[in-house]
Design an enzyme around this catalytic site. Structure first.
Site, PDB file in Angstrom:
ATOM      1  N   GLU A   1      24.214   5.960 -13.672  1.00  0.00           N
ATOM      2  CA  GLU A   1      23.183   6.128 -14.690  1.00  0.00           C
ATOM      3  C   GLU A   1      23.511   7.380 -15.498  1.00  0.00           C
ATOM      4  OE1 GLU A   1      18.339   6.601 -15.115  1.00  0.00           O
ATOM      5  OE2 GLU A   1      19.391   7.609 -13.473  1.00  0.00           O
TER       6      GLU A   1
ATOM      7  N   ASP B   1      21.894   6.801  -9.143  1.00  0.00           N
ATOM      8  CA  ASP B   1      20.810   7.407  -9.910  1.00  0.00           C
ATOM      9  C   ASP B   1      21.234   8.769 -10.456  1.00  0.00           C
ATOM     10  OD1 ASP B   1      17.884   7.492 -10.596  1.00  0.00           O
ATOM     11  OD2 ASP B   1      17.966   9.249  -9.295  1.00  0.00           O
TER      12      ASP B   1
END
Length: 609
Positions: free
Chosen positions: A350, A321
């Protein structure tokens, strides 16, 4: 006079494994005034012991090299107090653990929000050890989905053609509200009890392995939740990023400043120091303290925790993330440490940017990153520019120089920027974006075009739970509106879309198309690693080929509302010597010497003979 002694409340990691590449481990010991104690071990080599400004911590640096699996112990001793011992296990590694295979472009990744997928065990909907209780009526509340619910639906996923599962985080999140997304974690060695137990997570991985499916953990390196036990009693003030101007405010806002979210500052040669700092060091939100990977202890903790979960659970990959919000060198070192331990382990970061060069910068061995002597070591990144194009181009019926299918073509024009073009994650949507079926107003035709592109172009396709049955949402009403419950995941649901008999006619139309497409991809190596050859769109029709050895697939995406007829002589380079082809959805055999007619707003997927 009664003698008292510190109780060791936590020892992390709680165990390690023999024969690891990483044999030098830093054990975090936590307990009231534990730093008053000396630590020794008869069998384990203690390199040194580090104390910090917080007397409740000891960092014990040990080396397990040469030790076999077994039970060992540490002795904690303080003059004038009763000594105590703590057992520590070195476990046997699973066979071939180091060389484990990971997810790759042969896979189809299915993304779920576990709280919203399926409730397999109602007894853990609310748990006494965590604050927020189940409330399915609240959009942003806990709804009760859990690990048992995922395990119960593995047959459904396998039948759909899914080969890998990415679940948003499952570790404990003890926020009083909105804890269902679990990105504000409060204990990173513990599965949230509302999802189940650590053993349940390991069981999920085992069940998937038996189906030749892969489990990807959503790992969060950038931040924890304000309720994390360690955040509430920091071992060092530098464990997290803090801003002096905000000192003295109430926790968790003490030392808080928000990120400016400008990830471009990470590589901008002209960026100011203050802008760089507010990107890297700023908190993602006020409830998510920003971890300082430049602190050696923080970074070591994150490395060891990640490796612990891989080894404990038998994981097949990470999705990281907010990868590009981390301290740049720190996250690169974190990534390298994991891939040094597991050379075949895939990690997708990400990197939510809108320019291919900027995204490519973050991929392992990037020539663009090398211009600044930077290597993230991250094998895979997410193709957000393709996502951006998919969200608009199928609405553009009247093609122009910049509109319509040229947006797809132009995305792939820049593939030369990436170091490993097969190791990109391609997607139309995820848990943070608008749902594709909402963007296109529930149009099955548009869904077919988008999913065909995602499933047949280069890279690793990722799909979002529920879209395969036509689920829609409304991003404007908040994140909960794009993270709905999967119908049939709860015993009280009106219909069960996990079964053919339980699906509505509309749901079955979506599902049958998806199942056909995804299983074809699963069985077709040319769509995994085949060379991509594409042609400039004409009349809003995009044609491309995927070829591997003697296998070729021709894909036609007609984004024009009107039926189009193609003269196939233009595509001789892709067709080569093939004379016929079998179309996937109609199962018709096509004569490639004849013109090809394609219905408006529809795809064709043709296996060439």
């Amino acid at each position: 006079m009664q003698t008292t002694f510190a109780q060791l409340e936590r020892l992390e990691p709680p165990n390690w494994w023999a024969d690891m590449n990483l044999t030098s481990v830093q054990l975090l010991c936590y307990g009231e005034n534990i730093s008053d104690y000396e630590v020794s071990s008869k069998d384990i080599t203690i390199v040194n012991v580090e104390r910090t400004e917080n007397p409740n911590y000891l960092f014990v640096n040990v080396n397990f090299e040469g030790l076999s699996a077994g039970e060992y112990s540490f002795k904690f001793k303080k003059k004038g107090s009763k000594s105590f011992t703590k057992a520590f296990a070195l476990k046997e590694r699973d066979a071939n653990s180091k060389e484990r295979e990971s997810f790759n472009s042969s896979d189809l990744v299915y993304l779920i929000m576990p709280d919203r997928f399926a409730n397999g065990d109602t007894s853990n909907d609310s748990m006494p050890s965590v604050t927020e209780k189940v409330n399915r009526a609240e959009q942003g509340g806990r709804h009760g989905g859990d690990l048992q619910g995922v395990i119960n639906q593995l047959d459904y996923l396998e039948d759909l053609g899914v080969t890998a599962l990415w679940s948003t985080p499952l570790l404990e999140d003890n926020d009083a509200k909105y804890s269902y997304h679990t990105y504000a974690q409060s204990d990173v060695y513990k599965i949230d009890p509302r999802y189940g137990t650590n053993e349940d997570y390991k069981r999920l991985a085992t069940e998937m392995e038996q189906r030749d499916m892969k489990l990807i953990m959503d790992y969060v390196t950038n931040h924890w939740g304000a309720e994390h036990w360690l955040i509430k009693d920091l071992p060092e003030q530098s464990w997290i990023h803090q801003f002096e101007d905000n000192k003295g405010k109430d926790f968790p806002l003490d030392g808080y400043a928000n990120s400016n979210y400008r990830m471009t500052t990470q590589y901008d040669p002209n960026a100011s120091a203050i802008d760089i700092r507010y990107c890297e060091d700023g908190w993602f939100t006020s409830t998510m303290p920003d971890l300082n990977q430049s602190n050696p202890k923080t970074l070591t903790y994150l490395i060891q925790n990640a490796i612990w979960w891989i080894e404990y659970s038998g994981l097949d990959g990470f999705r990281v993330d907010t990868y590009s919000y981390n301290d740049k060198e720190g996250i690169a070192n974190w990534t390298k440490a994991i891939t040094d331990e597991y050379p075949n382990f895939n990690i997708v970061g990400e990197v939510w940017l809108h320019n291919q060069a900027q995204i490519a910068y973050w991929q392992k061995d990037s020539k663009i990153g090398a211009l600044q002597n930077f290597n993230s070591h991250c094998p895979s990144v997410m193709d957000f520019t393709l996502h951006d194009a998919i969200g608009v181009m199928f609405k553009e019926d009247n093609a122009s120089w910049n509109d319509g299918m040229i947006k797809a073509y132009d995305n792939f024009v820049n593939d030369f920027l990436y170091q490993d073009i097969d190791n990109l994650m391609v997607f139309a949507e995820n848990h943070d974006t608008g749902r594709i079926n909402e963007i296109y107003n529930g149009s099955l035709d548009h869904y077919k075009l988008a999913m065909t592109l995602v499933a047949t172009t280069r890279g690793t396709p990722q799909i979002y739970y529920g879209s395969e049955i036509g689920m829609r949402g409304d991003k404007g009403k908040g994140d909960g509106a794009i993270r709905q419950d999967f119908p049939g995941g709860w015993a009280t649901d009106a219909n069960n879309a996990f079964t053919k008999d339980g699906r509505t006619e509309e749901q079955e139309a979506y599902h049958s198309f998806s199942k056909t497409l995804f299983n074809f991809r699963k069985e077709t190596p040319a769509l995994h690693t085949g060379e991509l050859l594409h042609y400039l769109p004409e009349n809003n029709v995009y044609v491309y080929f995927r070829s591997l050895e003697d296998q070729t697939v021709m894909v036609v995406l007609n984004n024009n509302p009107e039926e189009q007829t193609l003269d196939l002589s233009r595509f001789t380079e892709g067709i080569k010597n093939a004379t016929t082809g079998k179309e996937l959805f109609s199962q018709n055999t096509l004569n490639l010497d004849d013109p090809l007619t394609v219905k408006g707003k529809s795809p064709l997927v043709i296996s060439l003979n």
